[in-house]
Design a protein around this motif. Structure first.
Motif, short mmCIF file in Angstrom:
data_model
loop_
_atom_site.label_atom_id
_atom_site.label_comp_id
_atom_site.label_asym_id
_atom_site.label_seq_id
_atom_site.Cartn_x
_atom_site.Cartn_y
_atom_site.Cartn_z
N PRO A 81 0.83 -1.21 0.00
CA PRO A 81 0.00 0.00 0.00
C PRO A 81 0.87 1.26 0.00
O PRO A 81 0.85 2.06 0.94
CB PRO A 81 -0.80 -0.14 1.30
N TYR A 82 1.65 1.40 -1.10
CA TYR A 82 2.64 2.46 -1.15
C TYR A 82 2.18 3.58 -2.09
O TYR A 82 1.67 3.32 -3.19
CB TYR A 82 4.00 1.94 -1.64
N LEU A 83 2.41 4.78 -1.63
CA LEU A 83 2.24 5.97 -2.46
C LEU A 83 3.63 6.53 -2.72
O LEU A 83 4.35 6.88 -1.79
CB LEU A 83 1.38 7.01 -1.74
N ILE A 95 14.85 12.86 -6.35
CA ILE A 95 14.75 11.55 -5.70
C ILE A 95 13.33 11.33 -5.20
O ILE A 95 12.54 12.26 -5.07
CB ILE A 95 15.77 11.40 -4.55
N CYS A 96 13.01 10.06 -4.91
CA CYS A 96 11.64 9.69 -4.57
C CYS A 96 11.55 9.14 -3.15
O CYS A 96 12.56 8.74 -2.54
CB CYS A 96 11.12 8.65 -5.56
N TYR A 97 10.32 9.08 -2.65
CA TYR A 97 10.00 8.55 -1.33
C TYR A 97 8.74 7.71 -1.48
O TYR A 97 8.01 7.82 -2.47
CB TYR A 97 9.75 9.68 -0.32
N PHE A 98 8.51 6.88 -0.49
CA PHE A 98 7.22 6.19 -0.48
C PHE A 98 6.59 6.31 0.89
O PHE A 98 7.27 6.42 1.91
CB PHE A 98 7.33 4.74 -0.94
N LEU A 99 5.25 6.31 0.90
CA LEU A 99 4.46 6.38 2.11
C LEU A 99 3.56 5.16 2.18
O LEU A 99 2.98 4.75 1.16
CB LEU A 99 3.57 7.63 2.11
N ASP A 100 3.42 4.58 3.34
CA ASP A 100 2.44 3.51 3.55
C ASP A 100 1.10 4.20 3.81
O ASP A 100 0.81 4.62 4.92
CB ASP A 100 2.86 2.65 4.74
N HIS A 101 0.29 4.33 2.75
CA HIS A 101 -0.93 5.14 2.87
C HIS A 101 -2.01 4.44 3.69
O HIS A 101 -3.06 5.04 3.96
CB HIS A 101 -1.45 5.54 1.49
#
Length: 733
Positions: free
Chosen positions: A126-128, A138-144
């Motif tokens: 469940p990544y955004l 650069i990128c990041y991900f959030l556990d939405h």
């Protein structure tokens, strides 16, 4: 000289029947649809313009990307949480604190959101993913799925440098990313606009493909990809507008100049394609997409019609077609279709007002691409170019078979022949500039939802053969609708105007813009409109009386004559609307059984052959006494009809009178036998009836001034006569 009394008779004929071609109902303008009606729609507002949105359809949430912040919003347009992505160096910046990366003093501090995309394996991951314009993209991900998600960094310091940076994805000049799930791995297909600075320091590539590391702290570059050649990066911009994928390929849509060496060359819309299973540079293909208006030959001969090439894509949507449009396009309903709204773009890159919509079936587009590669790799008298000279050195097609020389097909290729489709609107949208598009289906219909440069939404039933049905047209604001738009659910869409994100019903915002019963009940069935006390409402909206969905009442707006001589046969004409339901012309249903007209208590028999949906003619045959200000009552009961609605109900209008005209005075009282005298007749009700003739004996006195207002006088020009004998003056009616 002769006295008028010496003539045998002075007669005023007041005709009670309509003369041919006279006294037809005037075409009274009325508002059928009012597109200025204001519809209050739910929206979410941010402090700064919205740059990206991503929809989680499973959990009915939407993620909103703005400068320096990412927000999560629920289906009621209420904020759930937010994560700060800037300004860089600010203690509020949550993403700044999770990567081991020194700030670049040349970078701006404000972070524009360039990439906002959900992992397709949402149940497991469940990544955004978010990528910004700062910190080298650069990128990041959030556990939405978390109520307060913490950003995780996708940057591995020891595998990146100022000259090689696989973890640098986003360009501040614009980036489009499509994620494809392949063999339990998420593959990132990236298209980025670059210049010399972006491509050299912590380099980003024009076209590339990578996958996240299993350690979830960076990317592995699967395909180094293609990048605009060094000498062209500052002069040749590729504006990536849209990216999408089907089962076999990932596609990138761009707007760029035809010739990278000519700064004034025409703009083109191009579709780039990479296969998912073999995402190699040598498999990259491009084709020029054209949207054209091609007027029919017979129209060209009559008027100044010209072929139009809408060269500049403004927005696009990947979807399907409903049964009706699929049949018109000659494709199956399961066909993948790329919808694009185009405009004419001048040499300065400015779109001109006037839009076209073209539908590109991907099966046919792919066939055109494959054929184009074959043309490059087979014997031909024409020497073709490999193309893509902004990505690779210029090269001619070898015109050698792929079977005999596999290397011919193993190079990036721009097919030489553009693939075109015709404008579905057939140039009907010549006064509007579309800036956003979504396409949905409902029943057999295909619905197009368009944002415009002046902040409006047009919702249309798409058809290439029948007249365009615009079922909604309303304003969201005064600035242009962003091409950032998304389908939120089966019933709702999301459009962005400035710092507001609106939730728009796919079946239109309401029915109140339909201003007559007939237009209300003829609205598309999926709108669920009904007529309620003079207002068109949706079925789920409160109605003070019963919502009527299958019949309209007649409306009388005018009648003539206002007065008729008592005692004779009289034809009466009623003007108005909804006198007959919209059946086929040969199905005439107006009759004495369905339409009953009374003047006071006297029956007026309807004449079907003279009547229509906007005019009823009836005849009074009973002898009537003088009577003033009578009501005219119309009752219509059509019963069941083939159309969408019948006419049922009563209408009434007052002001009709039966009168007894009379002459009280004639001036002058004599005149020459050879005529030429203006004669004034004075009396009562001389303006009754439909037509008036004045005769002295059997000679017509030519009327110069018809009775108006109270109808007390008539002026006529007397013609010659042969004399006569004394007699009485009579009025014959």
């Amino acid at each position: 000289m002769v006295t008028w009394a010496a003539l045998l008779t002075v007669c005023i004929w007041i005709h009670t029947q309509v003369a041919s071609g006279q006294h037809t109902c005037a075409s009274t303008p009325r508002t059928l649809v009012d597109f200025t009606v204001n519809y209050p729609l739910p929206y979410f507002q941010t402090d700064k313009p919205i740059q990206n949105i991503a929809v989680d359809r499973d959990d009915q949430r939407v993620f909103v990307g703005c400068q320096n912040v990412i927000k999560a919003v629920d289906n009621t347009m209420k904020q759930i949480w937010e994560v700060k992505t800037g300004p860089v160096g600010s203690p509020d910046c949550q993403t700044c604190q999770v990567c081991d990366l020194e700030p670049d003093p040349e970078d701006p501090v404000d972070t524009d959101n360039e990439v906002l995309i959900l992992d397709p394996a949402g149940f497991l991951l469940p990544y955004l993913y978010i990528c910004g314009s700062t910190r080298h993209g650069i990128c990041y991900f959030l556990d939405h799925s978390s109520s307060m998600p913490e950003p995780q960094c996708l940057y591995k310091k020891d595998q990146n440098s100022p000259t090689y940076c696989p973890d640098c994805l986003a360009s501040p000049l614009g980036t489009k990313v499509t994620i494809v799930e392949q063999a339990a791995t998420s593959l990132f297909f990236v298209a980025a606009s670059v210049n010399d600075k972006v491509a050299q320091r912590y380099p980003r590539r024009s076209i590339s493909m990578m996958r996240p590391l299993s350690t979830e702290d960076g990317f592995h570059m699967v395909m180094n990809g293609l990048t605009v050649l060094p000498g062209l990066r500052d002069s040749y911009k590729i504006d990536y507008i849209y990216s999408f994928a089907n089962k076999e390929y990932v596609y990138f849509l761009s707007l760029q100049r035809e010739d990278p060496l000519k700064s004034n060359s025409a703009f083109q819309t191009r579709l780039g394609r990479l296969p998912i299973l073999i995402p190699e540079v040598w498999m990259y293909r491009e084709v020029v997409l054209e949207c054209r208006y091609d007027p029919k030959r017979r129209r060209r001969q009559k008027e100044d019609f010209r072929d139009i090439l809408y060269n500049g894509l403004q927005a696009a949507h990947f979807g399907r077609a409903g049964k009706d449009l699929a049949g018109e396009l000659r494709v199956v309903e399961t066909e993948d279709i790329l919808y694009g709204v185009f405009a004419e773009v001048n040499e300065h890159g400015e779109p001109q007002k006037g839009s076209a919509l073209c539908a590109f079936p991907l099966t046919k587009v792919n066939h055109a691409i494959d054929e184009g590669v074959e043309v490059c790799c087979k014997s031909s008298p024409e020497q073709l170019s490999r193309g893509l000279s902004h990505f690779q050195p210029p090269e001619s097609c070898p015109h050698e078979s792929c079977n005999g020389n596999g290397s011919c097909c193993e190079k990036p290729t721009l097919v030489s022949k553009p693939y075109y489709r015709l404008d579905i609107f057939n140039r009907q949208m010549s006064d509007v500039l579309f800036t956003a598009v979504l396409v949905t289906t409902i029943g057999n219909h295909t619905l197009g939802h368009f944002g415009t440069s002046d902040g409006r939404i047009l919702q249309v039933i798409l058809t290439s053969y029948r007249p365009t049905v615009v079922f909604a047209n309303y304003s969201l604001g005064e600035t242009e609708v962003s091409r950032t738009a998304a389908v939120f659910s089966e019933d709702s869409l999301l459009f962005v105007v400035g710092n507001k994100m609106f939730m728009v019903p796919s079946a239109g915002p309401g029915c109140e813009h339909f201003k007559t019963c007939s237009t209300c009940l003829m609205a598309p069935r999926f709108m669920n409109c009904g007529w309620c006390s003079g207002i068109c409402l949706r079925h789920n909206e409160p109605c003070a009386s019963q919502l009527n969905t299958d019949s309209c009442v007649p409306i009388i707006t005018e009648f003539f004559p206002k007065m008729e001589p008592a005692g004779g046969e009289t034809e009466l004409t009623l003007c108005g609307w909804e006198f007959q339901s919209p059946l086929r012309p040969q199905q005439q249903i107006i009759s004495g059984k369905t339409h009953i007209i009374k003047v006071g208590s006297t029956l007026c028999t309807v004449l079907p052959e003279k009547s229509s949906s906007e005019m009823l003619v009836c005849k009074i045959q009973e002898k009537n006494k003088p009577e003033q200000d009578l009501n005219i009552t119309l009752e219509v009961h059509e019963g069941e009809v083939e159309g969408r609605y019948s006419i049922e109900g009563t209408a009434q209008i007052s002001g009709f009178s039966f009168v007894e005209p009379s002459i009280t005075e004639i001036k002058p009282d004599y005149g020459p036998v050879f005529g030429g005298t203006m004669v004034t007749l004075t009396g009562r009700y001389l303006n009754s009836g439909m037509k008036i003739d004045v005769l002295f004996a059997d000679k017509k006195c030519i009327i110069q001034s018809a009775p108006e207002g109270s109808g007390t006088s008539i002026v006529c020009l007397h013609s010659s006569c042969n004399g006569g004998r004394e007699g009485t003056c009579e009025s014959l009616h």
